[in-house]
Write a protein that holds these residues in place. Structure first.
Motif, PDB file in Angstrom:
ATOM      1  N   LEU A  55       8.683  -0.167   4.207  1.00  0.00           N
ATOM      2  CA  LEU A  55       7.638  -1.154   3.936  1.00  0.00           C
ATOM      3  C   LEU A  55       6.230  -0.579   4.104  1.00  0.00           C
ATOM      4  CD1 LEU A  55       9.121  -4.337   5.674  1.00  0.00           C
ATOM      5  CD2 LEU A  55       9.444  -3.514   3.328  1.00  0.00           C
ATOM      6  N   HIS A  56       6.136   0.737   4.233  1.00  0.00           N
ATOM      7  CA  HIS A  56       4.824   1.365   4.358  1.00  0.00           C
ATOM      8  C   HIS A  56       4.231   1.590   2.970  1.00  0.00           C
ATOM      9  CE1 HIS A  56       5.801   3.052   8.639  1.00  0.00           C
ATOM     10  NE2 HIS A  56       5.747   1.735   8.587  1.00  0.00           N
ATOM     11  N   SER A  57       3.900   0.481   2.337  1.00  0.00           N
ATOM     12  CA  SER A  57       3.318   0.507   0.991  1.00  0.00           C
ATOM     13  C   SER A  57       2.110  -0.418   0.962  1.00  0.00           C
ATOM     14  CB  SER A  57       4.365   0.055  -0.036  1.00  0.00           C
ATOM     15  OG  SER A  57       4.722  -1.293   0.177  1.00  0.00           O
ATOM     16  N   PRO A  58       1.252  -0.287  -0.065  1.00  0.00           N
ATOM     17  CA  PRO A  58       0.038  -1.120  -0.128  1.00  0.00           C
ATOM     18  C   PRO A  58       0.309  -2.623  -0.043  1.00  0.00           C
ATOM     19  CG  PRO A  58      -0.127   0.652  -1.703  1.00  0.00           C
ATOM     20  CD  PRO A  58       1.257   0.724  -1.132  1.00  0.00           C
ATOM     21  N   MET A  59       1.347  -3.098  -0.739  1.00  0.00           N
ATOM     22  CA  MET A  59       1.630  -4.532  -0.744  1.00  0.00           C
ATOM     23  C   MET A  59       1.889  -5.049   0.675  1.00  0.00           C
ATOM     24  SD  MET A  59       4.510  -6.746  -2.799  1.00  0.00           S
ATOM     25  CE  MET A  59       5.929  -6.134  -1.898  1.00  0.00           C
ATOM     26  N   TYR A  60       2.672  -4.311   1.443  1.00  0.00           N
ATOM     27  CA  TYR A  60       3.008  -4.754   2.801  1.00  0.00           C
ATOM     28  C   TYR A  60       1.883  -4.466   3.791  1.00  0.00           C
ATOM     29  CZ  TYR A  60       7.611  -5.591   0.919  1.00  0.00           C
ATOM     30  OH  TYR A  60       8.663  -6.082   0.161  1.00  0.00           O
ATOM     31  N   ILE A 135      -3.537   4.862  -8.369  1.00  0.00           N
ATOM     32  CA  ILE A 135      -4.604   3.850  -8.310  1.00  0.00           C
ATOM     33  C   ILE A 135      -4.631   3.150  -6.954  1.00  0.00           C
ATOM     34  CG2 ILE A 135      -5.473   1.708  -9.326  1.00  0.00           C
ATOM     35  CD1 ILE A 135      -4.194   2.565 -11.978  1.00  0.00           C
ATOM     36  N   VAL A 136      -3.504   2.586  -6.561  1.00  0.00           N
ATOM     37  CA  VAL A 136      -3.439   1.830  -5.304  1.00  0.00           C
ATOM     38  C   VAL A 136      -2.941   2.762  -4.200  1.00  0.00           C
ATOM     39  CG1 VAL A 136      -2.633  -0.285  -4.188  1.00  0.00           C
ATOM     40  CG2 VAL A 136      -2.859  -0.216  -6.665  1.00  0.00           C
ATOM     41  N   ASN A 137      -3.836   3.589  -3.696  1.00  0.00           N
ATOM     42  CA  ASN A 137      -3.489   4.524  -2.630  1.00  0.00           C
ATOM     43  C   ASN A 137      -3.991   4.017  -1.284  1.00  0.00           C
ATOM     44  OD1 ASN A 137      -6.306   5.113  -2.687  1.00  0.00           O
ATOM     45  ND2 ASN A 137      -5.943   6.630  -4.303  1.00  0.00           N
ATOM     46  N   SER A 138      -3.693   4.758  -0.242  1.00  0.00           N
ATOM     47  CA  SER A 138      -4.079   4.335   1.113  1.00  0.00           C
ATOM     48  C   SER A 138      -5.594   4.254   1.280  1.00  0.00           C
ATOM     49  CB  SER A 138      -3.495   5.304   2.146  1.00  0.00           C
ATOM     50  OG  SER A 138      -3.918   6.639   1.889  1.00  0.00           O
ATOM     51  N   ARG A 139      -6.319   5.131   0.600  1.00  0.00           N
ATOM     52  CA  ARG A 139      -7.787   5.110   0.688  1.00  0.00           C
ATOM     53  C   ARG A 139      -8.342   3.804   0.125  1.00  0.00           C
ATOM     54  NH1 ARG A 139     -11.991   6.752  -2.725  1.00  0.00           N
ATOM     55  NH2 ARG A 139     -13.899   7.427  -1.633  1.00  0.00           N
ATOM     56  N   LEU A 140      -7.814   3.394  -1.028  1.00  0.00           N
ATOM     57  CA  LEU A 140      -8.262   2.145  -1.645  1.00  0.00           C
ATOM     58  C   LEU A 140      -7.934   0.950  -0.739  1.00  0.00           C
ATOM     59  CD1 LEU A 140      -9.422   0.641  -4.128  1.00  0.00           C
ATOM     60  CD2 LEU A 140      -7.075   0.453  -4.975  1.00  0.00           C
ATOM     61  N   CYS A 141      -6.756   0.953  -0.139  1.00  0.00           N
ATOM     62  CA  CYS A 141      -6.356  -0.157   0.744  1.00  0.00           C
ATOM     63  C   CYS A 141      -7.311  -0.295   1.927  1.00  0.00           C
ATOM     64  CB  CYS A 141      -4.935   0.063   1.253  1.00  0.00           C
ATOM     65  SG  CYS A 141      -3.664  -0.038  -0.028  1.00  0.00           S
TER      66      CYS A 141
END
Length: 311
Positions: A55-60, A135-141
């Motif tokens: 679950l270590h993803s942008p959505m979660y 696009i949706v990487n950890s930096r963006l989050c």
């Protein structure tokens, strides 16, 4: 009535949902149960996301941020109400009232931005799956989260500073169970035109822009899904959005319900009851929506609960 300077105000009076003494034990038990369920449910979501590497993803990441916000939202309003019922007191200090206004505005703003960020995450995942990780990487989050906190904090501080310039009358009764900005402004004896203008403009921008972003994202998602050839692919794509769409509908639906309720009725008490729907119910329901409709979350929660050191 004689006008007082705001520095001389000792306290406001929160009238709550009902003045009937026979209903107070029921209201206390109901809100205590809802608060405990809210805290426990959202805390489980945060622990499940942090403990499960799948679950270590942008959505979660956004989901755990939303859960933390929901805990703060409920904590900023419900405990004070419970204390007042238990002590049979309706008072809240002037500073405490402004603090409550600040945290309610902060959490409401964060909810708006996080729901919009989650909608964008689903849009990229479905419409641009090959570029999703780029696009949706950890930096963006992290940047989106920090931006949400910054804008929401500035908004809450601005409204609180504007309230500090208001003078209040002898009647300090707020027909609500927490210090809602609109109700506090209505008690002012001084000209609150700028406060009301600021309230409507900022609410329209900070509420409207994220909502438009969510609507735009789902229009694009629907358009992309409908072009998929297989029924199974369509179902799988829509199922990944089901939980988020339910949370969005609950949050904005209850908020609009409160707005309509305040517009069509002159009863402040009825408006206070309606406000429960957006201030208390969504934070409580969000963990149920995500845990019941999301297979990955259900599996993560099962693993978390089965952990030997969980309790």
């Amino acid at each position: 009535m004689e006008s007082k300077n705001q520095t001389g105000i000792a306290e406001f009076l929160l009238l709550g949902l009902s003045e009937d003494p026979d209903l107070q034990p029921f209201i206390f038990g109901l809100f205590l149960s809802m608060y405990l369920v809210t805290v426990l449910g959202n805390l489980l979501i945060i622990l499940a996301v942090s403990s499960d590497s799948h679950l270590h993803s942008p959505m979660y990441f956004f989901l755990s941020s939303l859960s933390f916000t929901d805990i703060c939202f409920s904590t900023s309003t419900v405990p004070k109400m419970l204390v007042n019922i238990q002590t049979q007191s309706r008072s809240i200090g002037y500073t405490d009232c402004l603090t409550q206004v600040y945290f309610v505005l902060l959490c409401a703003g964060l909810e708006n931005f996080l729901l919009a960020a989650m909608a964008y995450d689903r849009y990229v995942a479905i419409c641009n799956p090959l570029r999703y990780t780029t696009i949706v990487n950890s930096r963006l989050c992290v940047l989106v989260t920090l931006f949400s906190w910054f804008i929401s904090t500035v908004d809450a501080l601005l409204h609180c500073l504007m309230v500090l310039h208001l003078s209040f009358c002898a009647d300090m009764e707020i027909p609500h169970f927490f210090c809602e900005l609109d109700q506090v402004i209505k008690l002012s004896c001084s000209d609150a035109f700028l406060n009301n203008v600021l309230l409507y403009i900022v609410t329209s921008i900070l509420g409207g822009v994220p909502l438009l972003g969510i609507i735009f994202s789902y229009i694009k998602i629907a358009s992309s899904v409908l072009r998929m050839p297989s029924t199974e692919g369509k179902y799988k794509a829509f199922s990944t959005c089901g939980s988020h769409l339910s949370v969005v509908s609950l949050f904005y639906g209850t908020a609009f319900g409160v707005y309509i309720s305040s517009a069509v009725t002159d009863s402040s008490r009825k408006t206070a009851v309606a406000s429960v729907m957006y201030a208390v119910v969504p934070p409580m329901m969000n963990p149920f929506i995500y845990s019941l409709r999301n297979t990955d979350m259900k599996e993560a929660l099962k693993k978390l609960i089965r952990t030997p050191n969980f309790l």
